[in-house]
Design a protein around this motif. Sequence first.
Motif, PDB file in Angstrom:
ATOM      1  N   LEU A  97       1.084  -5.368   3.065  1.00  0.00           N
ATOM      2  CA  LEU A  97      -0.179  -5.975   3.468  1.00  0.00           C
ATOM      3  C   LEU A  97       0.089  -7.192   4.343  1.00  0.00           C
ATOM      4  O   LEU A  97       1.173  -7.783   4.286  1.00  0.00           O
ATOM      5  CB  LEU A  97      -0.964  -6.398   2.223  1.00  0.00           C
ATOM      6  CG  LEU A  97      -1.404  -5.258   1.293  1.00  0.00           C
ATOM      7  CD1 LEU A  97      -1.852  -5.837  -0.041  1.00  0.00           C
ATOM      8  CD2 LEU A  97      -2.522  -4.467   1.938  1.00  0.00           C
ATOM      9  N   LYS A 143       5.277   3.423   1.939  1.00  0.00           N
ATOM     10  CA  LYS A 143       4.539   2.226   1.535  1.00  0.00           C
ATOM     11  C   LYS A 143       4.556   1.223   2.684  1.00  0.00           C
ATOM     12  O   LYS A 143       5.566   1.076   3.393  1.00  0.00           O
ATOM     13  CB  LYS A 143       5.106   1.612   0.251  1.00  0.00           C
ATOM     14  CG  LYS A 143       6.509   1.078   0.339  1.00  0.00           C
ATOM     15  CD  LYS A 143       6.938   0.496  -1.001  1.00  0.00           C
ATOM     16  CE  LYS A 143       8.303  -0.153  -0.912  1.00  0.00           C
ATOM     17  NZ  LYS A 143       8.344  -1.327  -0.042  1.00  0.00           N
ATOM     18  N   ASN A 157       0.843  -1.194   0.000  1.00  0.00           N
ATOM     19  CA  ASN A 157       0.000   0.000   0.000  1.00  0.00           C
ATOM     20  C   ASN A 157       0.878   1.244   0.000  1.00  0.00           C
ATOM     21  O   ASN A 157       1.856   1.328   0.761  1.00  0.00           O
ATOM     22  CB  ASN A 157      -0.902   0.027   1.234  1.00  0.00           C
ATOM     23  CG  ASN A 157      -2.129  -0.850   1.055  1.00  0.00           C
ATOM     24  OD1 ASN A 157      -2.639  -0.990  -0.050  1.00  0.00           O
ATOM     25  ND2 ASN A 157      -2.606  -1.441   2.148  1.00  0.00           N
ATOM     26  N   TRP A 164      -4.215   7.256   1.076  1.00  0.00           N
ATOM     27  CA  TRP A 164      -3.871   6.026   0.343  1.00  0.00           C
ATOM     28  C   TRP A 164      -4.052   6.254  -1.155  1.00  0.00           C
ATOM     29  O   TRP A 164      -5.072   6.768  -1.603  1.00  0.00           O
ATOM     30  CB  TRP A 164      -4.775   4.881   0.810  1.00  0.00           C
ATOM     31  CG  TRP A 164      -4.597   3.593   0.042  1.00  0.00           C
ATOM     32  CD1 TRP A 164      -3.474   2.863  -0.089  1.00  0.00           C
ATOM     33  CD2 TRP A 164      -5.607   2.906  -0.700  1.00  0.00           C
ATOM     34  NE1 TRP A 164      -3.702   1.745  -0.855  1.00  0.00           N
ATOM     35  CE2 TRP A 164      -5.021   1.746  -1.246  1.00  0.00           C
ATOM     36  CE3 TRP A 164      -6.968   3.158  -0.950  1.00  0.00           C
ATOM     37  CZ2 TRP A 164      -5.721   0.844  -2.036  1.00  0.00           C
ATOM     38  CZ3 TRP A 164      -7.673   2.250  -1.728  1.00  0.00           C
ATOM     39  CH2 TRP A 164      -7.046   1.117  -2.264  1.00  0.00           C
TER      40      TRP A 164
END
Length: 663
Positions: A69, A66, A21, A37
Amino acid sequence: MVNYEVTLSTGDLAYATTFNNVFIKLVGTDGESERTWLNGALQFTKGTVISCPVSIGKLVLIELDKQCLPLFPQDSWFPAKVEVKSPEGDTYTFPIYRWITDSEVHRFREGTALRVFEDNHHLGRYSREMELNQREKDYRWHVYAEGIPHCMKTTDPHSLPCEVRFSFTKDTEFLFTAATGLTELQLKGLADCKKNWTNIDDINRVFCSKRTDISDYVQEHWEEDAFFGYQYLNGLNPMLIRRCSALPDNFPVTDDMVFLHGQGSLRNEMEKGNIFLCDYKLLDGVKANTINGKKQYLMAPLVLFHETPDDKLMPIAIQLKQTPADDNPIFFPTDSEYDWLMAKIFVRSADFSEHQLNVHLLRTHLLAEVFAVSLLRNVPMVHPLYKLLIPHTRYTLQIDYLARSLLISETGVFTQFAASGGEGMKKILQTSLSSMTYSSLCIPDDIAERGLEAVPNFYYRDDGLKLWDIIQRFVQGVLSFYYKNDAEVQKDSELQKWISDIFEHGFLSQARTGIPQSFTSVVELVKFVTMVIFTCSGQHSAVNAGQYDYGGWMPNTPISLQLPPPTTKGKTSKATMLRTFPAINTTVQGMATVWLLSKQSSDFVPLGQYPEDHFSEEIPCELIKDFQGDLEVLSAVIKARNKRLEVPYTYMDPAALENSVAL
């Protein structure tokens, strides 16, 4: 609420995308946005909208991070740039072009180039300081050997910062070329064979496995005097020859030695500008290597040339050692076939060492590394000098690390198989640096100092001067856009630290080199930056790209020689020549190395092409287009000229030379 539209581009590189992400925060002069985001960063994210209660003013920087996940590892990501359209209708560009491998917050400045004294926003100054503090940790100076330029401290290629390493493509192709060159020779059972060559045909059979059009020409013409002379203008080392107005005291050539039956005089020919000299005094006193347990021989010759009425540069006298003596005869074209040929072979072997260590390694690779490390340590991404020079540092730090580890280390190919390897190598590098001058790095000054302005058929000079002029006009345009007067140059502390580090770590604070210790004017800055770009592109290509063309056929450029030169005339033969040539394993190791160093990778970037958009202002971008157009014209002129040449000269063709020292 006001909206900011964000477009994110990921670099066009292998494995550049991320599955993590990605988050962004906008920072302006009047406030900042929430951390937001971005909807995926696999390749290209367009139209992400960030809303703020009120305008945050002019954008100063962005913050990117970043986060991986659950169940996914932290990966590497190479964002190219971020563009933000503000509610006021302005578009801000944030160049990035670097690998992000962690979950930390990274700050990037808006793309308008700013010198340190123009950076008025406190967040901008803070970001600048943080960037340079980190760079000083990442890019540290190291003394590889006393008396030679300092290099970057690193333990292996993987310890280099990600953004200066080879790409996956470059890395794979480089290793493949290295492996296949040696493998082919290993399969022929030659790389470990310490025997001597017994006939020329055997050398030819090895040579035939890897050929170019020019290497074929070299094989056919290497014994000819006209081609011997031609190479000092357009071969691998066009940097040694100079016009001769008076013979050195240690080269006692007389008229009757070189002009039969009183058909001319050296004094008259010198006055006409027709006599030239190559003096390898740099190699005098160098201890030759021991290879395969056998002492090798490296001479320090003097060679006299005569420019003939038909515009050929012909060798007319060769003395193989610096000190005249009865056992150090002067050789002439009128001597026996093998006396004269052996004299030329010893000269060409000396030229191998002069070229590889001084002209190629020191004057392009090691200097390019100094220019790059100083830039990366001292100049932030937002600075115009960084934007101008960063494309000319691509791959330089890794290729130089590999040169030190694979070629000139204790177990390197050059150390093991070159006559000047080992102890002699360091002496040559030290002597070369101590005698280097700033003017010799600037081709207009160098050509004038060597008296070579009017020599016919000198394509290195012709193409090089045109290339220098094109680069200089480009550099002048860009730097004059940012520096309106000399005072702005003088007060730019980051610019001054860049040149100060170069003087200290590249030229070891030797004032006699003429290298600037600081910049006092725009003119001075433009000349130095022109020299940097020319060195990293055109000059490196001129002395590197033809290595296999001219060195693949070993008899033309022997890496080492196993017997001493003749001390009396009339005793040499073809058998003597073959016993003098380097042993079989030495020959094939040398051939495989010059093949590797001549092999371009498929992700080659030619001079003037900029895949990364560091400049955002209109005028610098227009100047880049003009620069590219001028280079295209020069390329077309060179290609048209080469069609009528028996041996084309391609090494200064902008379409064929790389932006940086990458090989």
